[in-house]
Write a protein that holds these residues in place. Structure first.
Motif, PDB file in Angstrom:
ATOM      1  N   THR A  58       0.803  -1.216   0.000  1.00  0.00           N
ATOM      2  CA  THR A  58       0.000   0.000   0.000  1.00  0.00           C
ATOM      3  C   THR A  58       0.835   1.264   0.000  1.00  0.00           C
ATOM      4  O   THR A  58       0.422   2.260  -0.531  1.00  0.00           O
ATOM      5  CB  THR A  58      -0.945   0.027   1.204  1.00  0.00           C
ATOM      6  OG1 THR A  58      -0.158  -0.173   2.356  1.00  0.00           O
ATOM      7  CG2 THR A  58      -1.995  -1.031   1.061  1.00  0.00           C
ATOM      8  N   GLU A 102       0.208  -5.227   2.956  1.00  0.00           N
ATOM      9  CA  GLU A 102      -1.046  -5.470   3.627  1.00  0.00           C
ATOM     10  C   GLU A 102      -1.774  -6.588   2.892  1.00  0.00           C
ATOM     11  O   GLU A 102      -1.720  -6.657   1.669  1.00  0.00           O
ATOM     12  CB  GLU A 102      -1.864  -4.185   3.539  1.00  0.00           C
ATOM     13  CG  GLU A 102      -3.137  -4.204   4.294  1.00  0.00           C
ATOM     14  CD  GLU A 102      -3.779  -2.818   4.214  1.00  0.00           C
ATOM     15  OE1 GLU A 102      -4.831  -2.637   4.810  1.00  0.00           O
ATOM     16  OE2 GLU A 102      -3.224  -1.946   3.525  1.00  0.00           O
ATOM     17  N   MET A 161     -17.637   5.637  12.431  1.00  0.00           N
ATOM     18  CA  MET A 161     -16.823   5.458  11.222  1.00  0.00           C
ATOM     19  C   MET A 161     -15.547   6.268  11.298  1.00  0.00           C
ATOM     20  O   MET A 161     -14.479   5.805  10.917  1.00  0.00           O
ATOM     21  CB  MET A 161     -17.621   5.882   9.982  1.00  0.00           C
ATOM     22  CG  MET A 161     -18.542   4.807   9.450  1.00  0.00           C
ATOM     23  SD  MET A 161     -19.399   5.380   7.973  1.00  0.00           S
ATOM     24  CE  MET A 161     -18.077   5.372   6.771  1.00  0.00           C
ATOM     25  N   VAL A 221     -12.997   4.624  13.279  1.00  0.00           N
ATOM     26  CA  VAL A 221     -12.387   3.505  12.549  1.00  0.00           C
ATOM     27  C   VAL A 221     -11.406   4.028  11.501  1.00  0.00           C
ATOM     28  O   VAL A 221     -10.421   3.383  11.174  1.00  0.00           O
ATOM     29  CB  VAL A 221     -13.502   2.662  11.880  1.00  0.00           C
ATOM     30  CG1 VAL A 221     -12.910   1.670  10.905  1.00  0.00           C
ATOM     31  CG2 VAL A 221     -14.304   1.941  12.937  1.00  0.00           C
ATOM     32  N   GLU A 222     -11.713   5.216  10.963  1.00  0.00           N
ATOM     33  CA  GLU A 222     -10.930   5.766   9.848  1.00  0.00           C
ATOM     34  C   GLU A 222      -9.439   5.774  10.143  1.00  0.00           C
ATOM     35  O   GLU A 222      -8.630   5.434   9.289  1.00  0.00           O
ATOM     36  CB  GLU A 222     -11.429   7.184   9.534  1.00  0.00           C
ATOM     37  CG  GLU A 222     -11.178   7.610   8.097  1.00  0.00           C
ATOM     38  CD  GLU A 222      -9.995   8.530   7.953  1.00  0.00           C
ATOM     39  OE1 GLU A 222      -9.741   9.294   8.900  1.00  0.00           O
ATOM     40  OE2 GLU A 222      -9.314   8.474   6.918  1.00  0.00           O
ATOM     41  N   GLU A 256      -7.874   3.862  12.225  1.00  0.00           N
ATOM     42  CA  GLU A 256      -7.429   2.479  12.306  1.00  0.00           C
ATOM     43  C   GLU A 256      -7.217   1.892  10.895  1.00  0.00           C
ATOM     44  O   GLU A 256      -6.343   1.056  10.692  1.00  0.00           O
ATOM     45  CB  GLU A 256      -8.506   1.698  13.072  1.00  0.00           C
ATOM     46  CG  GLU A 256      -8.114   0.312  13.491  1.00  0.00           C
ATOM     47  CD  GLU A 256      -9.332  -0.421  14.050  1.00  0.00           C
ATOM     48  OE1 GLU A 256     -10.140   0.204  14.770  1.00  0.00           O
ATOM     49  OE2 GLU A 256      -9.490  -1.610  13.732  1.00  0.00           O
ATOM     50  N   ALA A 257      -8.065   2.343   9.959  1.00  0.00           N
ATOM     51  CA  ALA A 257      -8.001   1.782   8.599  1.00  0.00           C
ATOM     52  C   ALA A 257      -6.658   2.079   7.939  1.00  0.00           C
ATOM     53  O   ALA A 257      -6.248   1.394   7.011  1.00  0.00           O
ATOM     54  CB  ALA A 257      -9.139   2.330   7.745  1.00  0.00           C
ATOM     55  N   GLY A 258      -5.975   3.093   8.444  1.00  0.00           N
ATOM     56  CA  GLY A 258      -4.639   3.401   7.926  1.00  0.00           C
ATOM     57  C   GLY A 258      -4.657   3.622   6.422  1.00  0.00           C
ATOM     58  O   GLY A 258      -5.412   4.460   5.926  1.00  0.00           O
ATOM     59  N   SER A 259      -3.847   2.835   5.742  1.00  0.00           N
ATOM     60  CA  SER A 259      -3.764   3.020   4.294  1.00  0.00           C
ATOM     61  C   SER A 259      -4.570   1.944   3.571  1.00  0.00           C
ATOM     62  O   SER A 259      -4.263   1.591   2.439  1.00  0.00           O
ATOM     63  CB  SER A 259      -2.302   2.955   3.856  1.00  0.00           C
ATOM     64  OG  SER A 259      -1.770   1.706   4.226  1.00  0.00           O
ATOM     65  N   PHE A 260      -5.591   1.429   4.247  1.00  0.00           N
ATOM     66  CA  PHE A 260      -6.409   0.361   3.694  1.00  0.00           C
ATOM     67  C   PHE A 260      -6.842   0.671   2.253  1.00  0.00           C
ATOM     68  O   PHE A 260      -7.395   1.747   1.982  1.00  0.00           O
ATOM     69  CB  PHE A 260      -7.632   0.165   4.594  1.00  0.00           C
ATOM     70  CG  PHE A 260      -8.557  -0.930   4.155  1.00  0.00           C
ATOM     71  CD1 PHE A 260      -8.111  -2.246   4.069  1.00  0.00           C
ATOM     72  CD2 PHE A 260      -9.877  -0.661   3.826  1.00  0.00           C
ATOM     73  CE1 PHE A 260      -8.954  -3.254   3.670  1.00  0.00           C
ATOM     74  CE2 PHE A 260     -10.733  -1.670   3.431  1.00  0.00           C
ATOM     75  CZ  PHE A 260     -10.277  -2.969   3.355  1.00  0.00           C
ATOM     76  N   LEU A 261      -6.544  -0.266   1.370  1.00  0.00           N
ATOM     77  CA  LEU A 261      -6.934  -0.185  -0.052  1.00  0.00           C
ATOM     78  C   LEU A 261      -6.226   0.922  -0.840  1.00  0.00           C
ATOM     79  O   LEU A 261      -6.456   1.092  -2.031  1.00  0.00           O
ATOM     80  CB  LEU A 261      -8.451  -0.016  -0.231  1.00  0.00           C
ATOM     81  CG  LEU A 261      -9.341  -1.123   0.313  1.00  0.00           C
ATOM     82  CD1 LEU A 261     -10.803  -0.802  -0.001  1.00  0.00           C
ATOM     83  CD2 LEU A 261      -8.989  -2.479  -0.281  1.00  0.00           C
ATOM     84  N   GLU A 262      -5.366   1.655  -0.180  1.00  0.00           N
ATOM     85  CA  GLU A 262      -4.708   2.731  -0.891  1.00  0.00           C
ATOM     86  C   GLU A 262      -3.440   2.186  -1.542  1.00  0.00           C
ATOM     87  O   GLU A 262      -2.711   1.432  -0.921  1.00  0.00           O
ATOM     88  CB  GLU A 262      -4.358   3.846   0.088  1.00  0.00           C
ATOM     89  CG  GLU A 262      -4.418   5.202  -0.554  1.00  0.00           C
ATOM     90  CD  GLU A 262      -4.580   6.282   0.497  1.00  0.00           C
ATOM     91  OE1 GLU A 262      -3.612   7.022   0.676  1.00  0.00           O
ATOM     92  OE2 GLU A 262      -5.642   6.350   1.144  1.00  0.00           O
ATOM     93  N   LEU A 263      -3.209   2.599  -2.749  1.00  0.00           N
ATOM     94  CA  LEU A 263      -2.139   1.951  -3.496  1.00  0.00           C
ATOM     95  C   LEU A 263      -0.847   2.736  -3.547  1.00  0.00           C
ATOM     96  O   LEU A 263      -0.825   3.943  -3.388  1.00  0.00           O
ATOM     97  CB  LEU A 263      -2.606   1.676  -4.917  1.00  0.00           C
ATOM     98  CG  LEU A 263      -3.692   0.615  -4.993  1.00  0.00           C
ATOM     99  CD1 LEU A 263      -4.070   0.407  -6.448  1.00  0.00           C
ATOM    100  CD2 LEU A 263      -3.223  -0.690  -4.378  1.00  0.00           C
ATOM    101  N   ASP A 264       0.204   1.982  -3.862  1.00  0.00           N
ATOM    102  CA  ASP A 264       1.530   2.579  -3.882  1.00  0.00           C
ATOM    103  C   ASP A 264       1.718   3.583  -5.004  1.00  0.00           C
ATOM    104  O   ASP A 264       2.465   4.519  -4.864  1.00  0.00           O
ATOM    105  CB  ASP A 264       2.593   1.489  -3.976  1.00  0.00           C
ATOM    106  CG  ASP A 264       2.383   0.577  -5.150  1.00  0.00           C
ATOM    107  OD1 ASP A 264       3.356   0.078  -5.700  1.00  0.00           O
ATOM    108  OD2 ASP A 264       1.214   0.368  -5.552  1.00  0.00           O
ATOM    109  N   ALA A 265       1.036   3.351  -6.139  1.00  0.00           N
ATOM    110  CA  ALA A 265       1.287   4.207  -7.299  1.00  0.00           C
ATOM    111  C   ALA A 265       1.150   5.679  -6.909  1.00  0.00           C
ATOM    112  O   ALA A 265       2.070   6.470  -7.140  1.00  0.00           O
ATOM    113  CB  ALA A 265       0.313   3.874  -8.417  1.00  0.00           C
ATOM    114  N   ALA A 266       0.051   5.995  -6.310  1.00  0.00           N
ATOM    115  CA  ALA A 266      -0.195   7.371  -5.920  1.00  0.00           C
ATOM    116  C   ALA A 266       0.813   7.803  -4.858  1.00  0.00           C
ATOM    117  O   ALA A 266       1.397   8.882  -4.934  1.00  0.00           O
ATOM    118  CB  ALA A 266      -1.608   7.504  -5.383  1.00  0.00           C
ATOM    119  N   ALA A 267       1.016   6.923  -3.879  1.00  0.00           N
ATOM    120  CA  ALA A 267       1.919   7.240  -2.785  1.00  0.00           C
ATOM    121  C   ALA A 267       3.313   7.528  -3.305  1.00  0.00           C
ATOM    122  O   ALA A 267       3.989   8.443  -2.853  1.00  0.00           O
ATOM    123  CB  ALA A 267       1.955   6.086  -1.794  1.00  0.00           C
TER     124      ALA A 267
END
Lengths: 185, 835
Positions: A106, A113, B46, B49-50, B52-63
């Protein structure tokens, strides 16, 4: 914003080819256990795009449209695979490699992950009942590797809107999947 | 509240809370009415939880892109991303040490260096690369490793486009393209002298600036990154498109690998065809294709006259036509130069980039290039190719010079004076005559429409040989040379299945003469390989032409095979002779009195033996031809079997036979296509391809798969049209036309189109009859005439037109009488012998 999508039939033919290519690539990666831990679905999507780009004259502006469609296909390919794997698991009783969990890196350099594809699929379906647009945004980013700028271009909305929707959607999904896990236990 | 509205509210509250500072959130919730209390609590949950979700589903390309923006690499500060690919990304950056304002490109690999060894190697290589200073090579300014342990390279920033795009965009001429290419070659040559191999030459690494300066990127970087180590891995982003076979196999990489890649880039630059397109495979199969499939000549690839495009229709949409380059420019020298550079065996390529470039310069200056292995024949070819009209004029003058010399020689010999001078002249005439008979003739034979000119050439040539010799000479070599001339005359006059003038009887006389002379030469020099080979050939040609007169003489082939087997034993290394031996076995089997099953068994055996020769000589057209023919023979035999079964109402057996026929027919077609790719200019291959397509169309018609049949039929028709257009004097094409019409007729019958069938039969009968009148000694013409008249007769009968039927019956009776007279038995016109 104007996006020139070539003529519809051309795009359809392209997508048929993309589908075949994606399936082939994905099944190769998923079959090889050694590689399973490095599978990055979005790489497959981009690679497919690059391959097709070499064979066809795809308008540069078509790229994001292509990727957004390819993300849907990628999702389907991965889910199909996970389902088959699950059935096989039930049948054999042998402890399988966790191929139904797709590992995504991620952030650059940080700890990868693991995402349970079938759980995500269920959650995404639930989300799209409430908000199909949000589900699409997740699909495009997660399965297709589109940047949020690109997602905004496809959805014809502002980047700010996409970011808001994304934040909400992913939190909702996370929560939903977490609760789902508790229910299972 | 409706679900939609509730969801909408949830989102609004979530966003509002999310935008607010944590302290302000409670007061926001307090403000929300009780009615929406549950929604507010949900939104708050929510939000908790946000985090806690951290980088959930977020991809490396953008990062990744974000992390690089404004990042510092060495003394440079990244300003924007220029592009990214499978290997990594390229950024634009500026020097930020305040020394001077320098804009650079930084390439960051996405493959991490995870051992100190790799890092050390990178640093060493970087020093070597930094020493490369050449106007056409992009300077490497710096390099290092990012915090994420990714290697990066700082390079001069070039404003340019890939060389192939540049050429296409500016509609460059061949000369301009070659001049660009020379800049590239010079740069590679310079680097090779510094002992640096590029390893990843491809159009994307060769940029051209707006003022036409070529800049090579990424010199030696492939080695640093070790990307070539495993290009076969599926999913590896690097495609091996321009990689040499040895690179793909993982063998040692040398300067020859760069020569190969240069050749491939030049190939694409001149033809507009990418390697994937050329090999007709996708990138997954490409590695295998690069190692095993020979590419066609560039001039063929650019004209793409038939077939290949058809095989890969998916590629038809490409916009890569190269309007400013014409196949004519590539034919000959440029074909040879490129094919030499991209030979599979690195040892057989150019010895250096310099030699490669020299050949291009020679081409541009109109000098002789080195790329052709047979320089003597080559010069002849070059002369002939320059202009066909000029050639015939030139030949006429050669002929004049020769006649004058001949008279002089002849008189000198007779007078027995000045023997020495006579001997010299004698040798000169002999040499000239042989050039005319062999080199000129063979080159001209490659052109369509050359039949008459060829006949004149060999007849004149023979005239000169005759003038300095006699048939009872005791010089085996001279006898051999004359025999070759007789054989070629025989061939051009009336050899079956090759472009000829349709004069069978004269052809036979000449072939007999050739055998006679060679038999005498053979007695004089029984161990002379050349004489033996020519004798074998002449026997075979005589047998073949006699077959045209329906005179089957299998013993001639047996003789040829027997002599050839001994020659093979004397000189086993000659693959060509072994291939020819296979061909003779095919012909012998064709004429043998074996039954169908034994015959097919023979063909299968020849196929098996032929396939053993393929790895030794993958581009040997004779071997390919033998394989094609044997498959075709089995296909034909099964097709006829099917017809017999059908006539005896065994439909299932018929279908089974036809399906086998289809299978062999397709294999035959495949070999035919390979032949034409290897020798695209040869009319014979085109004719064979026609036959293969038509046979397939025929059996598919019988199988009632009319759509498929139609597509092969049309392919056959296209080829025949090309043949006719190219060589109107060739009478053979009328017979081929008959076969095509027969298939049209059968397709119409299968489709139930009676009227159409009738009109086809009626016009075909007329064409056949007219041809038969002009070529009354041609048996095939007789059979075709009979065939179409018989079909017409049947249709009249079915339609209950007794008067027309009766008229045709009389005609048929006459034809049957003729066939009885010729073949010694009445041959049915039912199409069994033809279809």
């Amino acid at each position: 914003m104007v996006v020139a999508v070539a003529d519809g039939s051309e795009l359809n033919a392209l997508m048929a080819e993309a589908y075949a290519e994606l399936r082939r690539l994905a099944s190769f990666h998923l079959r090889s256990e050694r590689r399973a831990h490095t599978l990055r679905p979005t790489e497959l999507v981009h690679e497919t795009y690059l391959r097709l780009l070499k064979q066809h004259s795809i308008d540069a502006e078509c790229r994001v449209h292509f990727l957004s469609l390819a993300s849907t296909i990628m999702r389907r390919v991965l889910v199909d695979h996970a389902r088959r794997k699950k059935r096989a698991k039930r049948g054999s009783g042998v402890q399988p490699v966790t191929l139904d969990r797709i590992l995504t890196e991620t952030r650059f350099g940080s700890e990868p992950e693991i995402v349970d594809i079938l759980a995500l699929e269920e959650a995404l379906n639930a989300l799209s009942l409430n908000d199909p647009d949000q589900a699409r945004i997740v699909e495009m980013h997660f399965f297709g590797g589109l940047t949020f700028e690109e997602v905004a271009q496809v959805q014809a909305v502002s980047l700010r809107t996409v970011m808001r929707e994304w934040k909400f959607a992913r939190t909702w999904l996370y929560q939903h999947m977490k609760e789902g896990n508790h229910e299972n236990r | 509240m409706k679900i939609d509205e509730r969801w909408q509210r949830l989102k609004e509250i979530f966003n509002e809370l999310s935008d607010a500072s944590p302290d302000a959130r409670d007061s926001i919730i307090a403000r929300i009415s009780d009615e929406e209390g549950t929604i507010a609590r949900e939104a708050k949950a929510m939000l908790d939880v946000e985090q806690e979700a951290g980088s959930f589903l977020e991809l490396d390309a953008a990062a990744f892109t974000r992390s690089m923006d404004g990042a510092k690499l060495g003394n440079f500060c990244v300003t924007r991303e220029i592009g990214s690919g499978g290997m990594g990304s390229v950024f634009e950056a500026v020097r930020d040490d305040g020394e001077f304002d320098q804009r650079v490109a930084i390439k960051v690999s996405n493959r991490g260096l995870f051992s100190t060894d790799m890092v050390r190697r990178l640093l060493i290589e970087r020093q070597i690369l930094a020493r490369l200073e050449h106007p056409n090579i992009v300077r490497l300014l710096d390099g290092g490793i990012t915090n994420e342990r990714l290697p990066f390279f700082v390079m001069e920033l070039v404003d340019g486009v890939p060389i192939t795009d540049y050429a296409a965009r500016h509609l460059l001429t061949v000369r301009e393209r070659l001049e660009l290419f020379l800049q590239m070659a010079n740069a590679v040559s310079y680097a090779h002298r510094q002992l640096v191999v590029h390893r990843d030459l491809k159009p994307n690494n060769v940029l051209v600036t707006p003022d036409g300066l070529v800049k090579l990127l990424d010199f030696g970087i492939a080695k640093v990154l070790d990307v070539e180590s495993n290009p076969q891995t599926v999913g590896t982003p690097m495609t091996p498109e321009y990689a040499s076979p040895e690179q793909i196999r993982g063998d040692t990489i040398t300067t020859a690998s760069d020569i190969y890649s240069l050749g491939m880039v030049l190939y694409e630059l001149l033809t507009g065809q990418t390697p994937c397109r050329l090999y007709g495979v996708d990138s997954l199969e490409l590695s295998r294709a690069i190692c095993s499939v020979e590419l066609p000549r560039p001039s063929y690839a650019i004209s793409d006259p038939m077939g290949r495009g058809r095989l890969r229709t998916a590629n038809m949409a490409m916009n890569d036509t190269v309007p400013s380059v014409d196949a004519r420019h590539l034919r000959g020298d440029l074909d040879n130069i490129i094919l030499m550079a991209i030979r599979k065996d690195p040892i057989r390529r150019y010895g250096s980039v310099e030699q490669f470039a020299d050949d291009i310069r020679a081409y541009l200056d109109g000098r002789t290039v080195t790329a052709h292995p047979q320089s003597y024949r080559y010069r002849t070819a070059k002369f002939v190719r320059r202009n066909r009209v000029a050639v015939s004029i030139a030949l006429a003058s050669i002929v004049l010079v020769m006649s004058a010399t001949c008279i002089a020689v002849y008189q000198a010999v007779r007078a027995d004076r000045e023997r020495q001078i006579a001997e010299i002249n004698f040798q000169q005439v002999r040499k000239l005559a042989n050039i005319v008979i062999n080199d000129y003739h063979d080159e001209i034979a490659k052109f369509d429409g050359s039949t008459e000119l060829r006949a004149k050439l060999v007849i004149d040539g023979l005239g000169y040989l005759n003038s300095i010799s006699t048939d009872d000479s005791d010089d085996a070599q001279l006898l051999k040379e004359m025999a070759i001339a007789y054989r070629k005359i025989g061939t051009v006059l009336g050899m079956p299945y090759m472009a000829n003038l349709g004069r069978t009887e004269e052809g036979i006389a000449n072939q007999e003469k050739s055998v006679e002379l060679l038999e005498r030469a053979f007695k004089l020099a029984p161990n002379d390989l050349g004489v033996r080979d020519e004798l074998v050939r002449s026997y075979a040609n005589l047998a073949e032409i006699l077959g045209r007169r329906n005179e089957n003489r299998p013993e001639l082939y047996e003789k040829a095979v027997a002599i050839n087997e001994v020659t093979i034993a004397l000189d086993p290394g000659d693959i060509g002779r072994r291939a020819y031996g296979l061909r003779l076995r095919v012909l012998m089997t064709d004429l043998s009195t074996l039954d169908d099953i034994a015959r097919s068994q023979n063909y299968r055996q020849i196929i098996a033996d032929g396939e053993k020769l393929v790895p030794l000589a993958p581009r040997d057209v004779t071997v390919l031809g033998v394989l094609a023919v044997c498959n075709e023979r089995i296909a034909n035999s099964m097709r006829w079997n099917g017809l017999r079964h059908r006539n005896e109402n065994r439909e299932a057996d018929a279908v089974a036979a036809w399906e086998t026929s289809e299978e062999f027919g397709r294999r035959s077609l495949e070999h035919r296509l390979k032949q034409i790719v290897i020798e695209p200019g040869l009319p014979m291959h085109r004719r064979n391809l026609f036959v293969a397509e038509l046979n397939l169309a025929c059996v598919l018609t019988f199988l009632k798969r009319l759509e498929e049949a139609k597509s092969h039929h049309q392919a056959a028709k296209r080829i025949l049209d090309q043949i006719k257009q190219a060589d109107p004097a060739n009478s053979e094409s009328t017979l081929d036309e008959m076969a095509l019409l027969k298939n049209s007729f059968e397709m119409a019958i299968e489709a139930g189109l009676k009227d159409k069938a009738f009109s086809i039969a009626s016009s075909s009968a007329k064409i056949a009859e007219r041809y038969f009148r002009g070529h009354s000694d041609n048996n095939e013409a007789l059979l075709w005439t009979g065939y179409f008249h018989e079909r017409l007769f049947e249709l009249h009968q079915q339609a209950n037109r007794p008067r027309e039927a009766e008229r045709l019956r009389q005609m048929l009776d006459a034809l049957h009488m003729e066939s009885l007279h010729r073949f010694g038995k009445d041959t049915p016109f039912s199409g069994l012998a033809l279809g």
